[in-house]
Design a protein around this motif. Structure first.
Motif, short mmCIF file in Angstrom:
data_model
loop_
_atom_site.label_atom_id
_atom_site.label_comp_id
_atom_site.label_asym_id
_atom_site.label_seq_id
_atom_site.Cartn_x
_atom_site.Cartn_y
_atom_site.Cartn_z
N PHE A 147 0.82 -1.20 0.00
CA PHE A 147 0.00 0.00 0.00
C PHE A 147 0.86 1.26 0.00
O PHE A 147 0.64 2.19 -0.77
CB PHE A 147 -0.91 0.02 1.24
N VAL A 148 1.86 1.27 0.88
CA VAL A 148 2.73 2.44 0.96
C VAL A 148 3.51 2.62 -0.34
O VAL A 148 3.62 3.72 -0.88
CB VAL A 148 3.71 2.30 2.15
N GLY A 149 4.03 1.50 -0.88
CA GLY A 149 4.79 1.58 -2.12
C GLY A 149 3.96 2.07 -3.27
O GLY A 149 4.41 2.89 -4.08
N THR A 150 2.73 1.62 -3.34
CA THR A 150 1.84 2.07 -4.40
C THR A 150 1.58 3.57 -4.29
O THR A 150 1.59 4.30 -5.28
CB THR A 150 0.51 1.30 -4.35
N ALA A 202 9.95 0.08 -10.69
CA ALA A 202 9.38 -0.11 -9.35
C ALA A 202 7.91 -0.51 -9.42
O ALA A 202 7.45 -1.37 -8.65
CB ALA A 202 9.53 1.18 -8.54
N LEU A 203 7.16 0.09 -10.35
CA LEU A 203 5.74 -0.25 -10.49
C LEU A 203 5.55 -1.70 -10.92
O LEU A 203 4.71 -2.41 -10.37
CB LEU A 203 5.09 0.69 -11.51
N PHE A 204 6.34 -2.15 -11.89
CA PHE A 204 6.20 -3.53 -12.34
C PHE A 204 6.67 -4.51 -11.28
O PHE A 204 6.15 -5.63 -11.19
CB PHE A 204 6.94 -3.74 -13.66
N THR A 205 7.66 -4.12 -10.48
CA THR A 205 8.08 -4.96 -9.37
C THR A 205 6.92 -5.13 -8.39
O THR A 205 6.64 -6.24 -7.91
CB THR A 205 9.29 -4.36 -8.65
N LEU A 206 6.25 -4.02 -8.08
CA LEU A 206 5.06 -4.09 -7.22
C LEU A 206 3.96 -4.93 -7.87
O LEU A 206 3.32 -5.75 -7.22
CB LEU A 206 4.52 -2.68 -6.97
N PHE A 207 3.76 -4.73 -9.17
CA PHE A 207 2.73 -5.45 -9.92
C PHE A 207 2.95 -6.96 -9.83
O PHE A 207 2.03 -7.73 -9.52
CB PHE A 207 2.75 -4.97 -11.37
#
Length: 406
Positions: free
Chosen positions: A5-8, A103-108
Motif C-alpha cells: 500500500f505504501v509503495g503504491t 518499481a511499479l512492475f516490481t510491485l505489480f
C-alpha cells in the motif's frame, strides 16, 4: 501488504486521487479504430501516439483475467484527442521514469504473486469460493466508494444510461471472476493460469462474431501455440479436474464477453472526464458485487470462518490484495505503452506459475512444462503480432490519407 500500500502510494503519486503528475505522465496508449470503407468495416487503424491525449484505459484492459493484449484495444473507446491532433514522436524515457516503471512492475509482479498464493492457501483451508469472490468484489466496491465520499477521488457522473451501459460488461466481469475463483479451488494455480492464458483466442472469436473486427491471418495463426500449449499442459497435468478446467475456460468466456460488451455499450461515454479507468472499475465492482451476492447466499449461505486461526488473516489479505493489484495495474498502464504492458502481463503469469510451483511444491511433468512454456510464449507472440499488424494498418492509412507519402 502494508508495504505494498505504501509503495503504491509513493510510486504512484496522485494515483489514488484519480490524477497523474504531469512530469511523469506518458499518455501513449494507442487507440484502435475500425476504418470504414464504403460503409463496411475495413482494416484496423490504431491512432498514433499523440501528446495531449487523455488516456483513460477501460477496466477490461487490466482487470483480473483481462486479456493482456487487449490493453490497446480496450482503451480505444475512451481516448480523446488533444487540441493539437497532430502526430509527434514519443519523448525519450528519462532515468527517473525508467526507475518508476521498474518499481511499479516490481510491485505489480509481487502483489499478483502474493494474491494468487494467498488465495490458494485460503481456498485450501476454507473452500468457500463463492463467498470469497463476492467479498473480493465488495472490498473493491467499498474502497472506491470511500474514496469518492471523502473526496480523495473524483466522483463519476452516474446516470441511468451509464448504469444500463455497464450491466453487460459487469455481467461478463462477474462470470469471469467467480469462475476463476472456483477453478482455483479445484486445481493447481500454475495450471489454472495456463488455461487462462488462452483468453486471447476467445477474445479474437468474440470480436469477430459480435463486433465484426477481423485481424490479419498472422494474428490468428499466433493463437495456435497458445491453444497447443494449453492442450499439452492439460493432458499431462497431475491436478487436472474437469470442473476446474471447464470453469477456467468459462472465465475466459466471461472476460472476453466483458471486453466485447464494453466496446458495444460504452462508446457514448468516452468523452466523460469523470469516467477514469479507476472509476469505471469501481462502478463495475459495485454492480458485479450486487449481481453475485444473491447467488453467493444461495450457494454458501452465511458461512463461518471456521476454527483455523489462519483463515481470518488470509481472508482479509486476499480481499485487499485483489483490489490493490488492479490499482497497480492502472498505474503501470498509465506509464507505459500497451505493448510494454502486454509483455509485463505475460511475465506476470510466468512469475505466478513459477512462484506457485515452488510454494505448493507442485509436481510438473516434462510434457506439462513444455506445454506451459509454449502457451506463455504464444501469448507473447500474439501480443507482438497484433501490435505489428496494427502498426502496419496505421502506416497504410497514413499513406492513403496523404498521396505525397504514398
Amino acid at each position: 501488504m502494508a508495504v505494498a500500500f505504501v509503495g503504491t502510494g509513493v510510486i504512484g503519486g496522485s494515483a489514488f486521487l484519480g490524477t497523474r503528475p504531469a512530469a511523469v505522465c506518458r499518455p501513449c496508449v494507442a487507440a484502435v479504430r475500425p476504418a470504414i470503407n464504403g460503409g463496411r468495416r475495413g482494416t484496423f487503424l490504431p491512432s498514433t501516439m499523440v501528446p495531449g491525449r487523455r488516456v483513460v484505459a477501460t477496466p477490461v484492459a487490466v482487470a483480473d483475467g483481462g486479456n493482456p493484449a487487449a490493453a490497446g484495444d480496450a482503451s480505444r473507446s475512451l481516448v480523446t484527442p488533444g487540441a493539437s491532433g497532430a502526430a509527434a514522436p514519443e519523448p525519450p524515457a528519462t532515468l527517473r521514469h525508467l526507475l518508476k516503471v521498474g518499481a511499479l512492475f516490481t510491485l505489480f509482479f509481487s502483489i499478483n504473486v502474493c494474491f494468487n498464493i494467498t488465495n490458494k492457501r485460503l481456498l485450501n483451508l476454507w473452500s468457500v469460493p463463492w463467498t470469497l469472490s463476492t467479498v473480493q468484489l465488495g472490498t473493491g466496491a467499498l474502497y472506491c466508494t470511500i474514496l469518492w465520499l471523502l473526496g480523495l477521488r473524483r466522483k463519476p457522473n452516474v446516470s441511468k444510461g451509464l448504469i444500463k451501459a455497464l450491466l453487460l460488461p459487469s455481467l461478463g466481469h462477474t462470470v469471469g471472476h467467480v469462475c476463476s475463483c472456483i477453478s482455483f479451488s479445484f486445481m493447481a494455480i500454475s495450471f489454472a493460469h495456463i488455461v487462462k492464458s488462452a483468453e486471447p483466442a476467445f477474445g479474437a472469436v468474440a470480436s469477430a462474431l459480435f463486433l465484426g473486427e477481423f485481424f490479419p491471418w498472422s494474428v490468428y495463426l499466433s493463437l495456435i501455440p497458445i491453444i497447443s500449449g494449453v492442450a499439452m499442459a492439460a493432458v499431462s497435468e497431475i491436478t487436472f479436474r474437469w470442473p476446474g478446467f471447464l470453469l477456467a475456460m468459462m472465465a475466459n468466456v466471461g472476460f472476453a464477453g466483458r471486453n466485447v460488451f464494453s466496446k458495444l455499450t460504452m462508446g457514448s461515454y468516452k468523452k466523460d472526464p469523470s469516467l477514469t479507468a479507476e472509476n469505471l472499475y469501481g462502478l463495475i465492482s459495485i454492480i458485479s458485487f450486487l449481481m453475485e451476492l444473491p447467488f453467493c447466499l444461495i450457494a454458501d449461505g452465511i458461512p463461518t470462518l471456521g476454527s483455523n486461526p489462519a483463515v481470518p488473516g488470509l481472508f482479509f489479505a486476499s480481499s485487499m490484495l485483489y483490489h490493490l493489484y488492479n490499482e497497480v495495474s492502472y498505474l503501470c498502464l498509465y506509464n507505459v505503452s500497451p505493448v510494454t504492458f502486454s509483455v509485463g502481463n505475460t511475465l506476470k503469469r510466468v512469475f505466478i506459475i513459477v512462484a506457485s510451483i515452488i510454494a505448493f511444491k507442485t509436481k510438473v511433468l516434462p510434457l506439462n512444462a513444455v506445454g506451459m512454456v509454449i502457451a506463455i510464449a504464444g501469448t507473447a507472440l500474439y501480443s507482438w503480432t497484433k501490435n505489428r499488424a496494427a502498426k502496419a494498418a496505421t502506416e497504410a492509412a497514413a499513406a492513403n490519407a496523404d498521396p505525397k507519402q504514398a
